[in-house]
Enzyme design. Structure first.
Site, mmCIF file in Angstrom:
data_model
loop_
_atom_site.group_PDB
_atom_site.id
_atom_site.type_symbol
_atom_site.label_atom_id
_atom_site.label_comp_id
_atom_site.label_asym_id
_atom_site.label_seq_id
_atom_site.Cartn_x
_atom_site.Cartn_y
_atom_site.Cartn_z
ATOM 1 N N SER A 189 0.620 -1.108 -0.252
ATOM 2 C CA SER A 189 0.031 0.211 -0.398
ATOM 3 C C SER A 189 0.573 1.395 0.164
ATOM 4 O O SER A 189 1.991 1.061 0.424
ATOM 5 C CB SER A 189 -0.736 0.048 1.176
ATOM 6 O OG SER A 189 -1.457 0.974 1.375
ATOM 7 N N TYR A 247 -2.455 -0.283 10.516
ATOM 8 C CA TYR A 247 -1.954 -0.977 8.786
ATOM 9 C C TYR A 247 -0.803 -0.324 8.146
ATOM 10 O O TYR A 247 -0.312 -1.424 7.358
ATOM 11 C CB TYR A 247 -3.432 -0.095 8.303
ATOM 12 C CG TYR A 247 -3.395 -0.220 7.527
ATOM 13 C CD1 TYR A 247 -4.187 -1.627 6.630
ATOM 14 C CD2 TYR A 247 -2.890 0.478 5.941
ATOM 15 C CE1 TYR A 247 -4.430 -2.208 5.402
ATOM 16 C CE2 TYR A 247 -3.763 0.074 4.659
ATOM 17 C CZ TYR A 247 -4.032 -0.707 4.763
ATOM 18 O OH TYR A 247 -4.233 -1.239 3.382
#
Length: 248
Positions: free
Chosen positions: A121, A134
């Protein structure tokens, strides 16, 4: 991605813990007279992944391309995130990548042929508020793929036929990111799933080691944000003002 792989002539193995959506994907592929198989697996459990690999090898054949795409994204300030959701997220976002690699890499090593695609990501390249755990998990995915590349390269056997590609998406319109905040929408646009799939498969076929979605963000991060002094980088990020708001 599964539909696009099938259209290119691949025999596709769809793995999911959600039987309904998995069945839907496979039927869409089979309706086009293309080959697809479905398997249910909780990829957070190593034993289940090992059993999956054995079943796929016996029932379908050797896996040439592995796409590690499973993930979840709790979105709240770090002090509001629970032990349960952080633990599950790490099992899914980090451990599952390792279990799948351990399960499917051995055949690739035997054949000196294969490709592993991992979904990191943009949160695996820079810190983002409301995503502290995350971000840590997606930094881990980058670390796993970077170190795997070093390990394969240093192996005395010739393993040059095994390719690795790490993907760094910003926001893809899949519903994972529920409250995106974007100041400059032309620069930091939300990408539709079909476009993202095309970018990922194109990157894999060109044997890119990494790519961002949108693609311009790769250069923005590497050649602007990371070359700036810390305070200047923070000011730049404040100006861009892109991220995700807490789910609440």
């Amino acid at each position: 991605m599964a539909i696009r792989f099938a259209a290119l002539g691949a025999t596709v193995v769809c793995v999911d813990i959600n039987d309904t959506s998995n069945e839907e994907t496979v039927k869409m592929i089979q309706a086009r007279k293309q080959k697809a198989f479905k398997y249910r697996c909780d990829v957070t459990e190593r034993s289940a992944v090992m059993q999956l690999a054995e079943r796929v090898r016996k029932e379908v054949g050797d896996v040439a391309v592995l796409v590690n795409n499973a993930g979840m994204m709790p979105c709240n300030p770090v002090l509001q995130q629970t032990e349960q959701e952080i633990t599950l997220m790490n099992k899914l976002n980090i451990n599952a990548n390792i279990w799948m690699i351990q399960a499917f890499l051995p055949v690739m090593v035997q054949r000196n042929y294969g490709h592993i695609v991992a979904m990191s990501s943009m949160a695996g390249l820079q810190g983002i508020k409301n995503l502290v755990p995350y971000c840590g998990s997606k930094y881990a995915v980058k670390g796993i793929m970077d170190s795997l590349a070093v390990e394969l390269r240093s192996d005395p056997r010739d393993l040059s036929g095994i390719k690795l590609t790490t993907i760094f998406p910003y926001i893809i319109n899949t519903g994972l990111c529920k409250k995106p905040r974007i100041r400059f929408k032309n620069l930091m646009k939300v990408v539709e799933p079909g476009e993202a799939a095309d970018i990922i498969i194109n990157a894999m076929r060109r044997e890119y080691t990494e790519i961002s979605i949108p693609q311009d963000l790769h250069y923005l991060n590497r050649y602007i944000y990371r070359l700036l002094p810390l305070e200047a980088g923070c000011t730049w990020m404040d100006f861009i003002d892109a991220g995700v708001d807490a789910h609440g």
